[in-house]
Design a protein around this motif. Structure first.
Motif, PDB file in Angstrom:
ATOM      1  N   GLY A  65       0.804  -1.210   0.000  1.00 43.32           N
ATOM      2  CA  GLY A  65       0.000   0.000   0.000  1.00 43.32           C
ATOM      3  C   GLY A  65       0.836   1.259   0.000  1.00 43.32           C
ATOM      4  N   THR A  66       0.388   2.240  -0.766  1.00 42.96           N
ATOM      5  CA  THR A  66       1.132   3.489  -0.855  1.00 42.96           C
ATOM      6  C   THR A  66       0.859   4.406   0.320  1.00 42.96           C
ATOM      7  OG1 THR A  66      -0.615   4.423  -2.225  1.00 42.96           O
ATOM      8  CG2 THR A  66       1.261   3.457  -3.369  1.00 42.96           C
ATOM      9  N   LYS A  67      -0.258   4.219   1.008  1.00 46.52           N
ATOM     10  CA  LYS A  67      -0.544   5.048   2.184  1.00 46.52           C
ATOM     11  C   LYS A  67      -0.281   4.218   3.431  1.00 46.52           C
ATOM     12  CE  LYS A  67      -3.546   8.051   4.553  1.00 46.52           C
ATOM     13  NZ  LYS A  67      -4.715   8.754   4.771  1.00 46.52           N
ATOM     14  N   ARG A  68       0.610   4.734   4.268  1.00 47.02           N
ATOM     15  CA  ARG A  68       0.980   4.020   5.486  1.00 47.02           C
ATOM     16  C   ARG A  68       1.390   5.033   6.546  1.00 47.02           C
ATOM     17  NH1 ARG A  68       4.944  -1.042   6.287  1.00 47.02           N
ATOM     18  NH2 ARG A  68       4.362  -1.365   8.432  1.00 47.02           N
ATOM     19  N   SER A  69       0.939   4.821   7.778  1.00 48.22           N
ATOM     20  CA  SER A  69       1.324   5.707   8.879  1.00 48.22           C
ATOM     21  C   SER A  69       2.830   5.629   9.075  1.00 48.22           C
ATOM     22  CB  SER A  69       0.634   5.290  10.173  1.00 48.22           C
ATOM     23  OG  SER A  69      -0.739   5.484  10.060  1.00 48.22           O
ATOM     24  N   TYR A  70       3.422   6.797   9.245  1.00 52.72           N
ATOM     25  CA  TYR A  70       4.867   6.874   9.424  1.00 52.72           C
ATOM     26  C   TYR A  70       5.187   8.090  10.260  1.00 52.72           C
ATOM     27  CZ  TYR A  70       9.832   7.176   8.267  1.00 52.72           C
ATOM     28  OH  TYR A  70      11.192   7.230   8.336  1.00 52.72           O
ATOM     29  N   ARG A  71       5.913   7.915  11.340  1.00 50.99           N
ATOM     30  CA  ARG A  71       6.246   8.985  12.277  1.00 50.99           C
ATOM     31  C   ARG A  71       4.977   9.733  12.652  1.00 50.99           C
ATOM     32  NH1 ARG A  71      11.249  11.529   9.212  1.00 50.99           N
ATOM     33  NH2 ARG A  71      10.442  13.393  10.174  1.00 50.99           N
ATOM     34  N   SER A  72       4.935  11.040  12.487  1.00 51.16           N
ATOM     35  CA  SER A  72       3.721  11.810  12.777  1.00 51.16           C
ATOM     36  C   SER A  72       3.112  12.285  11.462  1.00 51.16           C
ATOM     37  CB  SER A  72       4.045  12.993  13.690  1.00 51.16           C
ATOM     38  OG  SER A  72       5.013  13.812  13.059  1.00 51.16           O
ATOM     39  N   GLY A  73       2.804  11.320  10.602  1.00 50.13           N
ATOM     40  CA  GLY A  73       2.229  11.614   9.301  1.00 50.13           C
ATOM     41  C   GLY A  73       2.014  10.331   8.523  1.00 50.13           C
ATOM     42  N   ASP A  74       2.114  10.460   7.193  1.00 53.31           N
ATOM     43  CA  ASP A  74       1.868   9.313   6.327  1.00 53.31           C
ATOM     44  C   ASP A  74       2.848   9.285   5.167  1.00 53.31           C
ATOM     45  OD1 ASP A  74      -0.571   8.238   7.465  1.00 53.31           O
ATOM     46  OD2 ASP A  74      -1.570  10.039   6.709  1.00 53.31           O
ATOM     47  N   TYR A  75       3.111   8.072   4.708  1.00 54.47           N
ATOM     48  CA  TYR A  75       3.661   7.865   3.372  1.00 54.47           C
ATOM     49  C   TYR A  75       2.453   7.800   2.451  1.00 54.47           C
ATOM     50  CZ  TYR A  75       8.406   6.306   4.668  1.00 54.47           C
ATOM     51  OH  TYR A  75       9.694   6.225   5.100  1.00 54.47           O
ATOM     52  N   LYS A  76       2.546   8.402   1.273  1.00 52.27           N
ATOM     53  CA  LYS A  76       1.429   8.348   0.332  1.00 52.27           C
ATOM     54  C   LYS A  76       1.909   8.044  -1.080  1.00 52.27           C
ATOM     55  CE  LYS A  76      -1.416  11.676   2.835  1.00 52.27           C
ATOM     56  NZ  LYS A  76      -2.118  12.968   2.758  1.00 52.27           N
ATOM     57  N   SER A  77       3.069   7.454  -1.208  1.00 49.54           N
ATOM     58  CA  SER A  77       3.610   7.179  -2.537  1.00 49.54           C
ATOM     59  C   SER A  77       4.557   5.984  -2.481  1.00 49.54           C
ATOM     60  CB  SER A  77       4.363   8.407  -3.052  1.00 49.54           C
ATOM     61  OG  SER A  77       5.505   8.629  -2.252  1.00 49.54           O
ATOM     62  N   VAL A  78       5.000   5.594  -3.647  1.00 47.85           N
ATOM     63  CA  VAL A  78       6.009   4.548  -3.773  1.00 47.85           C
ATOM     64  C   VAL A  78       7.369   5.231  -3.832  1.00 47.85           C
ATOM     65  CG1 VAL A  78       6.869   2.732  -5.301  1.00 47.85           C
ATOM     66  CG2 VAL A  78       4.414   3.022  -4.965  1.00 47.85           C
ATOM     67  N   GLY A  79       8.364   4.635  -3.215  1.00 53.29           N
ATOM     68  CA  GLY A  79       9.689   5.237  -3.208  1.00 53.29           C
ATOM     69  C   GLY A  79      10.749   4.302  -3.754  1.00 53.29           C
ATOM     70  N   LEU A  80      11.977   4.736  -3.659  1.00 52.70           N
ATOM     71  CA  LEU A  80      13.132   3.981  -4.125  1.00 52.70           C
ATOM     72  C   LEU A  80      13.757   3.247  -2.950  1.00 52.70           C
ATOM     73  CD1 LEU A  80      15.342   3.371  -6.298  1.00 52.70           C
ATOM     74  CD2 LEU A  80      16.507   5.398  -5.446  1.00 52.70           C
ATOM     75  N   ALA A  81      14.192   2.010  -3.192  1.00 57.24           N
ATOM     76  CA  ALA A  81      14.857   1.228  -2.143  1.00 57.24           C
ATOM     77  C   ALA A  81      16.098   0.553  -2.708  1.00 57.24           C
ATOM     78  CB  ALA A  81      13.923   0.175  -1.580  1.00 57.24           C
ATOM     79  N   ILE A  82      17.140   0.521  -1.892  1.00 54.35           N
ATOM     80  CA  ILE A  82      18.351  -0.236  -2.193  1.00 54.35           C
ATOM     81  C   ILE A  82      18.580  -1.130  -0.985  1.00 54.35           C
ATOM     82  CG2 ILE A  82      20.815  -0.146  -2.679  1.00 54.35           C
ATOM     83  CD1 ILE A  82      20.314   2.704  -3.809  1.00 54.35           C
ATOM     84  N   GLN A  83      18.626  -2.434  -1.235  1.00 54.82           N
ATOM     85  CA  GLN A  83      18.713  -3.401  -0.148  1.00 54.82           C
ATOM     86  C   GLN A  83      19.836  -4.391  -0.445  1.00 54.82           C
ATOM     87  OE1 GLN A  83      15.755  -6.604  -0.171  1.00 54.82           O
ATOM     88  NE2 GLN A  83      15.154  -5.907   1.865  1.00 54.82           N
ATOM     89  N   GLY A  84      20.690  -4.666   0.536  1.00 52.87           N
ATOM     90  CA  GLY A  84      21.769  -5.621   0.359  1.00 52.87           C
ATOM     91  C   GLY A  84      21.845  -6.582   1.532  1.00 52.87           C
ATOM     92  N   HIS A  85      22.116  -7.864   1.234  1.00 56.35           N
ATOM     93  CA  HIS A  85      22.226  -8.894   2.270  1.00 56.35           C
ATOM     94  C   HIS A  85      23.422  -9.790   2.007  1.00 56.35           C
ATOM     95  CE1 HIS A  85      17.741  -8.259   2.435  1.00 56.35           C
ATOM     96  NE2 HIS A  85      18.118  -8.064   3.685  1.00 56.35           N
ATOM     97  N   TYR A  86      24.118 -10.149   3.062  1.00 56.99           N
ATOM     98  CA  TYR A  86      25.120 -11.199   3.003  1.00 56.99           C
ATOM     99  C   TYR A  86      24.397 -12.482   3.369  1.00 56.99           C
ATOM    100  CZ  TYR A  86      29.376 -13.834   3.463  1.00 56.99           C
ATOM    101  OH  TYR A  86      30.359 -14.782   3.280  1.00 56.99           O
ATOM    102  N   LEU A  87      24.503 -13.529   2.530  1.00 57.03           N
ATOM    103  CA  LEU A  87      23.712 -14.745   2.691  1.00 57.03           C
ATOM    104  C   LEU A  87      24.552 -15.981   2.971  1.00 57.03           C
ATOM    105  CD1 LEU A  87      21.394 -14.315  -0.431  1.00 57.03           C
ATOM    106  CD2 LEU A  87      20.895 -13.632   1.911  1.00 57.03           C
ATOM    107  N   TRP A  88      23.939 -16.890   3.689  1.00 52.24           N
ATOM    108  CA  TRP A  88      24.446 -18.248   3.859  1.00 52.24           C
ATOM    109  C   TRP A  88      23.417 -19.153   3.206  1.00 52.24           C
ATOM    110  CZ3 TRP A  88      24.824 -14.414   7.369  1.00 52.24           C
ATOM    111  CH2 TRP A  88      26.071 -14.155   7.903  1.00 52.24           C
ATOM    112  N   HIS A  89      23.840 -20.116   2.391  1.00 49.24           N
ATOM    113  CA  HIS A  89      22.879 -21.014   1.758  1.00 49.24           C
ATOM    114  C   HIS A  89      23.381 -22.449   1.789  1.00 49.24           C
ATOM    115  CE1 HIS A  89      25.130 -21.117  -2.129  1.00 49.24           C
ATOM    116  NE2 HIS A  89      25.443 -19.884  -1.799  1.00 49.24           N
ATOM    117  N   THR A  90      22.415 -23.374   1.713  1.00 51.56           N
ATOM    118  CA  THR A  90      22.734 -24.796   1.765  1.00 51.56           C
ATOM    119  C   THR A  90      21.761 -25.580   0.902  1.00 51.56           C
ATOM    120  OG1 THR A  90      23.153 -26.653   3.235  1.00 51.56           O
ATOM    121  CG2 THR A  90      21.303 -25.251   3.816  1.00 51.56           C
ATOM    122  N   ALA A  91      22.223 -26.700   0.354  1.00 46.14           N
ATOM    123  CA  ALA A  91      21.380 -27.562  -0.470  1.00 46.14           C
ATOM    124  C   ALA A  91      20.403 -28.337   0.414  1.00 46.14           C
ATOM    125  CB  ALA A  91      22.244 -28.523  -1.267  1.00 46.14           C
ATOM    126  N   LEU A  92      19.165 -28.465  -0.054  1.00 44.05           N
ATOM    127  CA  LEU A  92      18.161 -29.257   0.643  1.00 44.05           C
ATOM    128  C   LEU A  92      17.942 -30.613  -0.026  1.00 44.05           C
ATOM    129  CD1 LEU A  92      15.463 -26.542   1.447  1.00 44.05           C
ATOM    130  CD2 LEU A  92      17.276 -27.411   2.921  1.00 44.05           C
TER     131      LEU A  92
END
Length: 180
Positions: A65-92
């Motif tokens: 959803g583009t509208k979400r309560s945030y601090r003392s107001g709202d987000y009302k739009s879509v924004g930009l995100a940059i996300q990075g993770h260091y991962l551990w993985h294993t075969a199942l």
């Protein structure tokens, strides 16, 4: 917009069903698309047999959803995100076609913020809001035998540290990566 979306979907479908003799590899680079929170381009670098670095660059706030309560107001739009993770993985599985992974990292967001104290004014005041926080992720990745791509499904959480400490957002996603 609809025409370019249809062309993209048809191209991806053709790519998925096409045959290729190369084995999917999890110890090199992969690039693809992620639909979720955040949505966008996904780049992964595999290290050895059980480590990787995952980078997502795209939109934030569109899926839940583009509208979400945030601090003392709202987000009302879509924004930009940059996300990075260091991962551990294993075969199942013995064939290593299904792998589980988890990891930790950070997320940087830029989204429009509408403070409550300016809501009654005739001019709609918008503040750019750059935020930073930590995130964790866990997921499954499936490598079809004889194909150079993989599918993934993941879930996690983002906890903001700067602008609104302890603001929590769910991060989920599904996607497709081409492994080379």
């Amino acid at each position: 917009m609809k025409k370019s979306f249809l062309i993209t979907v048809l191209a991806l479908a053709g790519w998925v069903v096409s045959t290729n003799d190369a084995q999917a590899q999890y110890n090199n680079w992969a690039i693809g698309a992620r639909i979720g929170e955040p949505s966008g381009v996904n780049i992964r670098k595999y290290f050895g047999t059980n480590h990787a670095f995952d980078l997502n660059i795209g939109t934030y706030g569109g899926i839940y959803g583009t509208k979400r309560s945030y601090r003392s107001g709202d987000y009302k739009s879509v924004g930009l995100a940059i996300q990075g993770h260091y991962l551990w993985h294993t075969a199942l599985t013995k064939s290593e076609s299904v792998r589980a992974y988890y990891g930790f990292g950070g997320q940087l967001n830029n989204r429009r913020y509408y403070p409550d104290y300016l809501a009654g004014q005739s001019v709609d005041y918008v503040k750019g809001n750059l935020s930073l926080g930590g995130s964790g992720i866990a997921g499954l990745e499936f490598f079809p035998v004889g194909k150079p791509y993989s599918f993934f499904l993941e879930t996690g959480a983002y906890v903001e540290l700067f602008q609104a400490p302890f603001f929590l957002n769910l991060n989920t996603g599904v996607g497709l990566r081409y492994n080379f």
